[in-house]
Design an enzyme around this catalytic site. Structure first.
Site, PDB file in Angstrom:
ATOM      1  N   CYS A 273       0.801  -1.234   0.000  1.00 33.81           N
ATOM      2  CA  CYS A 273       0.000   0.000   0.000  1.00 33.81           C
ATOM      3  C   CYS A 273       0.832   1.282   0.000  1.00 33.81           C
ATOM      4  CB  CYS A 273      -0.925   0.001   1.210  1.00 33.81           C
ATOM      5  SG  CYS A 273      -2.105  -1.356   1.175  1.00 33.81           S
TER       6      CYS A 273
HETATM    7  N1  LIG Z   1      -3.185  -6.111   2.111  1.00 36.43           N
HETATM    8  C1  LIG Z   1      -3.571  -5.020   2.740  1.00 36.43           C
HETATM    9  O1  LIG Z   1      -3.232  -4.815   3.887  1.00 36.43           O
HETATM   10  C2  LIG Z   1      -4.469  -3.993   2.067  1.00 36.43           C
HETATM   11  C3  LIG Z   1      -5.016  -2.974   2.876  1.00 36.43           C
HETATM   12  C4  LIG Z   1      -5.838  -2.041   2.290  1.00 36.43           C
HETATM   13  C5  LIG Z   1      -6.080  -2.089   0.925  1.00 36.43           C
HETATM   14  N2  LIG Z   1      -5.530  -3.074   0.157  1.00 36.43           N
HETATM   15  C6  LIG Z   1      -5.849  -3.091  -1.275  1.00 36.43           C
HETATM   16  O2  LIG Z   1      -6.719  -4.185  -1.518  1.00 36.43           O
HETATM   17  C7  LIG Z   1      -6.461  -4.733  -2.817  1.00 36.43           C
HETATM   18  C8  LIG Z   1      -6.168  -6.216  -2.706  1.00 36.43           C
HETATM   19  O3  LIG Z   1      -5.006  -6.379  -1.923  1.00 36.43           O
HETATM   20  P1  LIG Z   1      -4.596  -7.767  -1.254  1.00 36.43           P
HETATM   21  O4  LIG Z   1      -3.517  -7.448  -0.291  1.00 36.43           O
HETATM   22  O5  LIG Z   1      -5.790  -8.485  -0.777  1.00 36.43           O
HETATM   23  O6  LIG Z   1      -3.985  -8.515  -2.523  1.00 36.43           O
HETATM   24  P2  LIG Z   1      -3.628 -10.097  -2.637  1.00 36.43           P
HETATM   25  O7  LIG Z   1      -2.578 -10.195  -3.674  1.00 36.43           O
HETATM   26  O8  LIG Z   1      -3.396 -10.651  -1.272  1.00 36.43           O
HETATM   27  O9  LIG Z   1      -4.966 -10.759  -3.172  1.00 36.43           O
HETATM   28  C9  LIG Z   1      -5.484 -10.483  -4.440  1.00 36.43           C
HETATM   29  C10 LIG Z   1      -6.154 -11.739  -4.938  1.00 36.43           C
HETATM   30  O10 LIG Z   1      -6.753 -11.425  -6.196  1.00 36.43           O
HETATM   31  C11 LIG Z   1      -6.592 -12.545  -7.042  1.00 36.43           C
HETATM   32  N3  LIG Z   1      -6.761 -12.118  -8.419  1.00 36.43           N
HETATM   33  C12 LIG Z   1      -5.899 -11.438  -9.203  1.00 36.43           C
HETATM   34  N4  LIG Z   1      -6.436 -11.209 -10.400  1.00 36.43           N
HETATM   35  C13 LIG Z   1      -7.678 -11.733 -10.368  1.00 36.43           C
HETATM   36  C14 LIG Z   1      -8.725 -11.819 -11.319  1.00 36.43           C
HETATM   37  N5  LIG Z   1      -8.615 -11.289 -12.537  1.00 36.43           N
HETATM   38  N6  LIG Z   1      -9.857 -12.449 -10.959  1.00 36.43           N
HETATM   39  C15 LIG Z   1      -9.976 -13.011  -9.718  1.00 36.43           C
HETATM   40  N7  LIG Z   1      -9.015 -12.958  -8.790  1.00 36.43           N
HETATM   41  C16 LIG Z   1      -7.881 -12.324  -9.114  1.00 36.43           C
HETATM   42  C17 LIG Z   1      -5.215 -13.065  -6.701  1.00 36.43           C
HETATM   43  O11 LIG Z   1      -5.048 -14.418  -7.087  1.00 36.43           O
HETATM   44  C18 LIG Z   1      -5.207 -12.897  -5.178  1.00 36.43           C
HETATM   45  O12 LIG Z   1      -5.696 -14.034  -4.524  1.00 36.43           O
HETATM   46  C19 LIG Z   1      -5.322  -3.906  -3.389  1.00 36.43           C
HETATM   47  O13 LIG Z   1      -5.836  -2.859  -4.165  1.00 36.43           O
HETATM   48  C20 LIG Z   1      -4.656  -3.331  -2.161  1.00 36.43           C
HETATM   49  O14 LIG Z   1      -3.980  -2.129  -2.437  1.00 36.43           O
HETATM   50  C21 LIG Z   1      -4.729  -4.035   0.723  1.00 36.43           C
END
Ligand SMILES: NC(=O)c1ccc[n+]([C@@H]2O[C@H](COP(=O)([O-])OP(=O)(O)OC[C@H]3O[C@@H](n4cnc5c(N)ncnc54)[C@H](O)[C@@H]3O)[C@@H](O)[C@H]2O)c1
Length: 441
Positions: A273
């Site tokens: 992030c």
């Molecule tokens: N991790 C955090 O602490 C956090 C906090 C706030 C916001 N975010 C935001 O949330 C969003 C997700 O982050 P995350 O940490 O959960 O990511 P992550 O990589 O842990 O999970 C994303 C998931 O999406 C899946 N994916 C990718 N492309 C896909 C598609 N076309 N169809 C279906 N599934 C698909 C991946 O396989 C993965 O399992 C990002 O925008 C991130 O910036 C994350």
């Protein structure tokens, strides 16, 4: 239509599809499931779908018992088949939003997901984006693709909203259900439906005017962190040159009961992030002929921090009449922050790269990451294993750099076993050090 949808939500006659079952999507799915909703997880990662089937957790802080409960529940299923979208009432997207090689927003995950769901949409569905992104994404990418491919119209038979994810993985005080949720809907009906849905699972909702305002809220929160961390990182260098301990300054400053908020310096920014999100705004601002100088400056200061860590390591070795070339250096903590197993964008990788460029032999210790999995940017470290935590092993290094301060690490033992420690996190602050043993960095 809105009233029927709201009644269905209240009566739990409602199915929520979560697309992207990672750090954000999995706890969100759990939260809705706990409140009695039917949930469907959709992910392109076959390993995650399999984990749902057999009930094993793939995220350190997501308990295995909860995964088993989901696996056994008749209200939960997981699939990589997007045709399931036609069976759900709401679709919540939690897919990655990284930067590409040119440090511009990589929207491919959002675009691909939207194209994958669009052919299966039906009247009455709610589509919410939770991924962090630039203001305008819901209006300019998601809504047009969905409307065009489905022939349905926003506010009439489809409802769109943005609700930023504020998850702080590993935080024992706040989880998905207890962090207030900002929501911005494309029109009154979308806002109302989104509010009823999230209110039924999350402690508090905060309504804003529209999706782009909600998108901007998340960026403000993360830019605020990035800029303030850069500020204390810069002050650390200045105070260090003056023989002042920045941590002592912060501890004293934070006794002021108003007008000050403590931020802590470190070896550089990490995670999915804070190092990334601000540049989503930088990119979008260019469309308006505007520059985001605070964001750029903070990025510059924060990305320079690993070099300071390496300089301090060289100074520590010098003090021991050793040189970096050929030295064995151990980095403690590969995760980007304490007590998690997430190493995305971790500054430890940069520190290891820089130490190796100085011809040191580099290893790492992280109790949560026994072996480095494939990463997009640090592929050369793939397969490397964490060293064992034992007196002989730890003593065999010419210097140890604490890059991430996991609570579980026994710092007393570390200080007994090695006499050259570079501490980038003030982890050893309350422990008695021998003379010429600890270098703050
Ligand atoms: N991790 C955090 O602490 C956090 C906090 C706030 C916001 N975010 C935001 O949330 C969003 C997700 O982050 P995350 O940490 O959960 O990511 P992550 O990589 O842990 O999970 C994303 C998931 O999406 C899946 N994916 C990718 N492309 C896909 C598609 N076309 N169809 C279906 N599934 C698909 C991946 O396989 C993965 O399992 C990002 O925008 C991130 O910036 C994350």
């Amino acid at each position: 239509m809105t009233n029927t949808i709201i009644t269905n939500i209240r009566e739990r006659n409602y199915t929520i599809g979560i697309v992207g079952l990672g750090y954000v999507g999995l706890p969100l799915l759990w939260t809705f499931h706990e409140q009695g909703f039917r949930v469907v997880g959709i992910d392109i990662d076959a390993a995650k779908i399999e984990a749902f089937r057999i009930g094993t957790s793939y995220i350190k802080h997501f308990p295995a018992e909860q995964m088993q409960k989901l696996a056994q529940s008749d209200r939960c299923r997981a699939t990589n088949d997007f045709s399931i979208v036609s069976d759900v009432d709401a679709i919540i997207m939690c897919v990655p939003t990284p930067l590409n090689l040119h440090r511009e927003p990589d929207m491919s995950y959002i675009v691909n997901t939207t194209h994958a769901i669009a052919p299966h949409l039906k009247a009455g569905q709610l589509i919410v984006l939770e991924s962090t992104t630039y203001p305008g994404t819901t209006d300019e990418i998601i809504r047009p693709i969905c409307e065009e491919k489905s022939g349905l119209k926003s506010g009439v038979d489809l409802f769109f909203a943005f609700s930023p994810e504020r998850e702080d993985p590993g935080n024992p005080n706040f989880g998905t259900a207890t962090i207030p949720k900002v929501i911005g809907g494309d029109g009154e009906a979308a806002l109302e439906i989104t509010d009823v849905l999230y209110s039924s699972a999350i402690v508090k909702t905060v309504r804003v005017s529209n999706p782009k305002t909600a998108e901007a809220v998340k960026l403000l929160e993360n830019i605020f962190r990035s800029v303030n961390i850069a500020l204390v990182n810069e002050l650390k260098l200045v105070f260090h040159a003056m023989g002042i301990d920045v941590h002592e300054v912060i501890e004293a400053a934070k006794t002021k009961p108003f007008g000050f908020m403590a931020f802590y310096p470190g070896p550089g920014l990490g995670g999915h992030c804070i190092p990334i999100d601000p540049f989503y705004l930088t990119w979008k601002a260019r469309e308006y002929g505007l520059h985001t100088r605070f964001i750029e400056l903070a990025g510059e200061v924060n990305t320079a921090m690993p070099q300071f860590v390496v300089r301090r390591t060289i100074e520590a070795l010098n003090d021991k009449k050793k040189c970096m070339n050929g030295s064995k250096i151990l980095c403690v903590g590969l995760a980007y922050k304490p007590d998690v197993d997430d190493m995305r964008e971790s500054p430890t990788f940069v520190v290891m790269d820089l130490l190796e460029a100085e011809k040191a032999h580099v290893d790492y210790y992280d109790p949560f990451i026994p072996v480095i999995p494939p990463t997009r940017e640090h592929g050369k470290w793939t397969g490397k294993k964490s060293v064992a935590w034992s007196p002989d092993v730890i003593a065999s290094y010419d210097a140890v750099v604490i890059v991430t301060n996991h609570k579980i690490v026994n710092y007393r033992e570390l200080m007994e076993w090695n006499d050259t420690i570079i501490d980038t996190r003030n982890a050893l602050n309350n422990l008695p050090a021998r003379e010429h043993q600890v270098w703050k960095a």
